[in-house]
Design an enzyme around this catalytic site. Structure first.
Site, PDB file in Angstrom:
ATOM      1  N   GLU A 236      47.474  43.503  44.361  1.00  0.00           N
ATOM      2  CA  GLU A 236      47.334  42.785  42.982  1.00  0.00           C
ATOM      3  C   GLU A 236      46.364  41.290  43.156  1.00  0.00           C
ATOM      4  O   GLU A 236      47.047  40.694  43.523  1.00  0.00           O
ATOM      5  CB  GLU A 236      48.635  42.156  42.651  1.00  0.00           C
ATOM      6  CG  GLU A 236      49.504  43.620  42.622  1.00  0.00           C
ATOM      7  CD  GLU A 236      51.020  43.416  42.185  1.00  0.00           C
ATOM      8  OE1 GLU A 236      51.139  42.790  42.245  1.00  0.00           O
ATOM      9  OE2 GLU A 236      51.499  44.828  42.010  1.00  0.00           O
ATOM     10  N   GLU A 332      51.212  52.265  42.606  1.00  0.00           N
ATOM     11  CA  GLU A 332      52.423  51.192  43.063  1.00  0.00           C
ATOM     12  C   GLU A 332      53.121  51.694  41.785  1.00  0.00           C
ATOM     13  O   GLU A 332      52.289  50.980  40.473  1.00  0.00           O
ATOM     14  CB  GLU A 332      52.169  49.651  43.519  1.00  0.00           C
ATOM     15  CG  GLU A 332      53.713  49.624  43.343  1.00  0.00           C
ATOM     16  CD  GLU A 332      53.252  48.167  43.596  1.00  0.00           C
ATOM     17  OE1 GLU A 332      52.658  46.840  44.757  1.00  0.00           O
ATOM     18  OE2 GLU A 332      54.077  47.021  43.494  1.00  0.00           O
TER      19      GLU A 332
END
Length: 482
Positions: A236, A332
């Site tokens: 991220e 994810e």
């Protein structure tokens, strides 16, 4: 490789338009064995009365009489599959290693990674250092404030030796085809603008040491018998959490780091480890696009990894259309207490995160924590109400299989590594589908999710034959036949 057929805006291919695109000319070979061939079915219902339970068999017959027809066309082939699974986070590994007795541990790992009747997970993700689902915040080369270690003299994977390594090695022993990817949540603090694992970005002078750090990690795990199949340079990279490790790395930085440092180093030292960019949400596809536009970085980037927490799954296919030579992975997503309705969660994970991602070219599908405890942990910062694929009761080792488990297992048990996705109509009459052909024995597997609040009847047609079935309300099914 053939490209996907044109689809309406909602991703569905209506039976009428399918007939225009692919006239039914399948005789002989695609008609397959005798029409009386048996189709096996496994079903999970939203009311939990059936949980990956064997349903009634179906049989092929000539033609198709149902009003709703799902067409399956093995001639239309797309990506081959790496597999399905979830992350062996520090929390998951610690629970498995410390809160289960040896028999409980063996039973759970065999169920998760073993062949049928196990779930057959064949893809997992490790964190390079701590995430929010760790019991402490660490990297593999921590230094006191103000000190640096550019030669990585203090590098060590010792923090993983008590739990992550033994659990991962046990999973590999059960399933030698298990592919392992890895992602850092942060570079060591001394490499960053904050001199901390928390927030900040990578210093330009740390590009070369960080590349060596990642390569050292791959080497150390390889020496332990755990090959690293794929690597992302940052989890991220557009997010800087305030209470657990994170690091912002904008696309220009990622391109410079991959093209000038990590790419050439891995090409020399670990040529079989893929570099995947992004590892973040669907809502900013322009970020991985900017990296792929960089000619130097592009040659080292094998593909793009995606998360679910913002945006629309359809951006995966849109980016693939621009760079069809790049692989797609979904790496994810987590469920949690913010979504308490079991049947809705089953549908979301099956329709969007298994069916939607693979129809969007994903070769691998990963959910987040493989296992958490009854308090949604252990964790340090970050999400305090995330749910694991399974829940381990830390008091007695009792296992609860959650919605995510069943959504994944409807694919992972039946779609083996190397399977090829094939064409199937989807999105008609609240029925979403994806189909695969296994490479080892030619068996076909068709996943169907019925999101309607009522039963749905349909026919599945392949060539000149079909079978009929009725699925209960808010259910998921896998059909298999040869």
């Amino acid at each position: 490789m053939l490209t996907s057929p044109p689809v309406p805006g909602d991703g569905a291919v209506r039976p009428s338009s399918w007939k225009k695109i692919f006239p039914v000319m399948l005789l002989g070979a695609l008609a397959g064995p005798a029409l009386a061939q048996t189709v096996q079915a496994w079903i999970t219902t939203g009311d939990q009365t059936q949980l990956l339970a064997r349903g009634a068999d179906a049989r092929f017959h000539p033609g198709a009489r149902a009003a709703t027809i799902i067409e399956v066309d093995p001639r239309q082939r797309f990506q081959d599959m790496v597999g399905f699974g979830a992350a062996i986070t520090d929390a998951s590994a610690w629970l498995i290693q410390n809160k289960l007795n040896p028999q409980q541990r063996a039973d759970l790992l065999n169920e998760l990674f073993g062949k049928a009747p196990g779930a057959g997970f064949s893809f997992t993700r490790l964190t390079i250092g701590a995430s929010d689902f760790s019991r402490s915040h660490y990297s593999f080369d921590d230094m006191p404030p103000g000190q640096t270690d550019p030669e990585l003299r203090h590098f060590s994977i010792d923090p993983n030796r008590a739990d992550v390594l033994p659990v991962t090695k046990a999973a590999l022993a059960i399933n030698p085809r298990l592919r392992v990817m890895a992602s850092p949540w942060s570079a060591p603090g001394w490499m960053k603008s904050t001199d901390s694992l928390i927030q900040g970005t990578l210093k330009p002078e740390a590009y070369a040491p960080f590349a060596r750090y990642l390569s050292r990690y791959i080497s150390a795990y390889q020496q332990e018998g755990v090959p690293i199949y794929a690597l992302t340079l940052q989890n991220e990279p557009h997010f800087e959490p305030k209470d657990y490790p994170g690091m912002r790395v904008d696309p220009a930085q990622r391109a410079a780091f991959i093209g000038g440092h990590l790419g050439p180093l891995l090409a020399k030292e670990h040529p079989h480890t893929r570099i995947l960019d992004w590892d973040h949400n669907w809502d900013a596809p322009g970020s991985p696009a900017e990296v792929l536009k960089d000619a130097t970085a592009n040659q080292y980037v094998a593909g793009v990894a995606w998360h679910c927490y913002g945006g629309d799954v359809r951006v995966q296919a849109a980016l693939h259309d621009r760079w069809p030579d790049k692989e797609t992975f979904f790496t994810e997503c987590s469920g949690g207490k913010w979504a308490p309705v079991w049947s809705d969660n089953l549908q979301h994970f099956a329709r969007t995160l298994v069916i939607g991602t693979t129809r969007g070219w994903a070769r691998g599908v990963l959910l987040w924590n493989l296992a958490l405890d009854e308090h949604d942990g252990p964790h340090l910062g970050g999400c305090n109400d995330c749910r694991g694929v399974v829940t381990i009761d830390s008091r007695d080792g009792k296992i609860t299989r959650n919605e995510e488990y069943y959504a994944l297992a409807h694919a992972s048990r039946f779609v083996r590594p190397g399977a090829r996705r094939i064409a199937s109509t989807s999105g008609y009459d609240q029925l979403d589908t994806v189909a695969f052909r296994n490479a080892d024995d030619g068996e076909l597997a068709l996943l169907v999710a019925n999101s309607a609040r009522a039963p749905r009847s349909f026919a599945v047609r392949i060539g000149q034959r079909s079978f009929d079935y009725t699925l209960p309300a808010t259910s998921v099914a896998t059909f298999t036949w040869k």
